[in-house]
Write an enzyme that holds these catalytic residues in place. Structure first.
Site, PDB file in Angstrom:
ATOM      1  N   CYS A 226     -14.020  10.132 -14.689  1.00 48.43           N
ATOM      2  CA  CYS A 226     -14.218   8.424 -14.263  1.00 48.43           C
ATOM      3  C   CYS A 226     -14.607   7.508 -14.341  1.00 48.43           C
ATOM      4  CB  CYS A 226     -14.619   8.698 -13.135  1.00 48.43           C
ATOM      5  SG  CYS A 226     -13.887   7.886 -11.705  1.00 48.43           S
TER       6      CYS A 226
ATOM      7  N   HIS B 170     -11.669  14.258 -10.980  1.00 46.10           N
ATOM      8  CA  HIS B 170     -13.135  14.599 -11.529  1.00 46.10           C
ATOM      9  C   HIS B 170     -12.280  16.751 -10.860  1.00 46.10           C
ATOM     10  CE1 HIS B 170     -15.977  11.714 -10.204  1.00 46.10           C
ATOM     11  NE2 HIS B 170     -15.058  11.633  -9.917  1.00 46.10           N
TER      12      HIS B 170
ATOM     13  N   GLU C 107     -14.878  18.961 -11.570  1.00 45.34           N
ATOM     14  CA  GLU C 107     -15.686  19.393 -10.400  1.00 45.34           C
ATOM     15  C   GLU C 107     -15.650  19.610  -9.285  1.00 45.34           C
ATOM     16  OE1 GLU C 107     -17.366  15.746 -10.853  1.00 45.34           O
ATOM     17  OE2 GLU C 107     -15.926  16.236 -11.549  1.00 45.34           O
TER      18      GLU C 107
END
Length: 512
Positions: free
Chosen positions: A81, A168, A170
């Site tokens: 990002c 993202h 994660e």
């Protein structure tokens, strides 16, 4: 030294998650503030770098920058990002404001083969959270994926091993996020599985036995929770009865908790806790205080004052042990992040400075779920290891508004019914954390032939790995109905029960 991946934190609420995901695949990770100098983290164990997201905009004056030497280290880099936008800026790409901020799920389409996306389906769901985007790709890079709203959703320069994703990977909302991280860590950074907890306890026991002098004592602020129990187990194996555990009763614990904590300690370790009942003092200082931050500060300062008084009476006490975890360390050093402070941390930070003790923190490199795994190797009972997390300020932050003995009594009874029914139904171990909250409102009800105007209890149950993200638990309706009925019928002063179905983010787990 274990191979490691270093994450530079630009303040994203997900920064800790990146570190967790890397550890989940057996590689050590560390999280440092974005402005950390390369000499702080560069050594032979460094195998790769990740640049986190951020609530800031790369286009804003004064937004977090990075030391340009980072791009000259020769290790693979993944920008997530904001991190991807920084890469584009550094290599002279063109950035622009998005017409509207994008937050939520998006459909990702992979455009070209790339090591980062090895074995990832051509289309999948990812999680976006951004307000800027790349308009022109930097020289030497190419777009490797797009989404319905972004023509450039990921970039790569495989010759210098630098990659970026606008989404993202994660977070669990990204379908193949862990596989993308694994591709970066294992395939691109060439990391082996070298991080595990099998030898961790013995390593800490050896360190402590060498560090603490033969006549010196270590005091421990014991709470009965997972962290302080694992710390106690390590210390007792290292120095035996030269550990002095102090348990301060603040009156803000759950029903019968003080008695249970004392009994559990005796059963596990074979000797008694030093117990101080200071409940009246805490309650007196909290009278009429409604602001949650003020409540936290009063509880923290009162704890330190009482603990200090007790510690002075212990001969040869030179060390203070704390159950500090890695997220506590991260939050204290990150420049901005979850890094932007949402609430004051309820750890016992400040005690070493105020008491003049040297500090022992055997868990400071671990996340919560790693502490539980470590506890298993130390033969700590399942009932203690998997006890639901409980905040340092206790029920004070589950009573919205001023804390009184009456409000405490109501909440304790309601919470005890909730937990009892979860255990009776077999759902307790399926939930990461569950508790009741006393709301600062009253509602009209009917009990018997009379109208009532009484308190509202909110039930909160979440599933999580480490508390950094959480989803509300889908408890059976029949169980919720039984809990609600019992609370309304058995707890005087409550006539309504609601169930919190908010996830984190955007909500937090606790209400205050």
């Amino acid at each position: 030294m274990n191979e490691k991946i270093t994450i530079l934190d630009f303040g994203s609420q997900y920064s800790q998650l990146i570190a967790r995901r890397i550890r989940e695949i057996g590689v050590y990770s560390e999280l440092l503030p974005f402005d950390a100098k390369p000499e702080v983290f560069v050594n032979n164990s460094l195998k790769g770098l990740i640049l986190s997201g951020s609530p800031e905009s790369v286009l804003e004056t004064g937004s977090p920058e990075i030391d340009k030497k980072v791009f000259e280290l020769g290790v693979p880099i993944l920008g997530i990002c904001y991190g991807m936008q920084l890469i584009a800026k550094h290599f002279n790409g063109k950035l622009a404001r998005s017409r509207r901020r994008e937050y939520g799920q998006a459909k990702l389409t992979i455009d070209t083969e790339c090591k980062l996306f090895t074995s990832i389906p051509e289309t999948s769901i990812v999680w976006m959270s951004h307000g800027d985007n790349i308009e022109r790709i930097p020289k030497g890079f190419h777009a490797i994926a797009h989404s319905d709203t972004l023509p450039i959703a990921a970039i790569a320069n495989e010759s210098i091993r630098i990659y970026g994703t606008q989404f993202h990977p994660e977070v669990k909302h990204t379908e193949y996020g862990i596989e993308i991280i694994k591709n970066f860590v294992r395939s691109i950074c060439k990391c082996k599985r070298t991080f595990d907890l099998s030898n961790y306890a013995q390593q800490k026991i050896n360190e402590i036995s060498q560090k603490v002098g033969p006549e010196e004592k270590v005091i421990l602020a014991y709470s009965g929770g997972v962290d302080s129990t694992v710390v106690a187990a390590i210390l007792i194996r290292a120095i035996g009865n030269r550990l002095v555990p102090i348990f301060i009763g603040n009156g803000l614990l759950r029903k019968n908790e003080a008695q249970e904590v004392k009994k559990n300690f005796q059963d596990i370790f074979g000797f008694e806790l030093k117990y101080i009942d200071a409940s009246m003092e805490f309650l007196a200082r909290l009278e009429d205080v409604e602001n949650p931050e003020q409540k936290r500060k009063i509880i923290g300062n009162t704890f330190i004052e009482i603990f200090k008084k007790e510690a002075k009476n212990i001969p040869n006490a030179r060390w203070l042990a704390q159950g500090t975890l890695y997220p506590d360390v991260i939050e204290s050093v990150s420049f901005k992040g979850p890094s932007a402070t949402i609430k004051t941390h309820h750890n016992v930070g400040g005690l070493p400075e105020k008491l003049g003790f040297k500090l022992i923190e055997p868990l400071r490199e671990l996340f919560k779920d790693e502490v539980r795994e470590l506890g298993k190797t130390l033969d700590i009972p399942h009932s203690v290891l998997f006890r639901h997390p409980f905040p340092g300020p206790g029920l004070a932050v589950r009573i919205l508004g001023a804390v009184s003995q009456q409000s405490l009594n109501i909440l304790k009874e309601a919470d005890a019914i909730f937990i009892e029914e979860l255990k009776n139904s077999g759902e307790y171990d399926n939930v990461w954390q569950a508790f009741a909250v006393l709301l600062p409102i009253k509602t009209v009800g009917v009990m018997g032939d009379e109208r009532t105007y009484e308190n509202v209890i909110s039930l909160r149950a979440v599933n999580s790995t480490d508390g950094m993200t959480a989803d509300w638990s889908r408890l059976p309706y029949e169980l919720l109905a039984k809990i609600s009925s019992r609370i309304v019928n058995e707890v005087k002063g409550v006539n309504r029960v609601v169930y919190d179905i908010s996830s984190k983010p955007p909500a937090t787990i606790e209400w205050e």
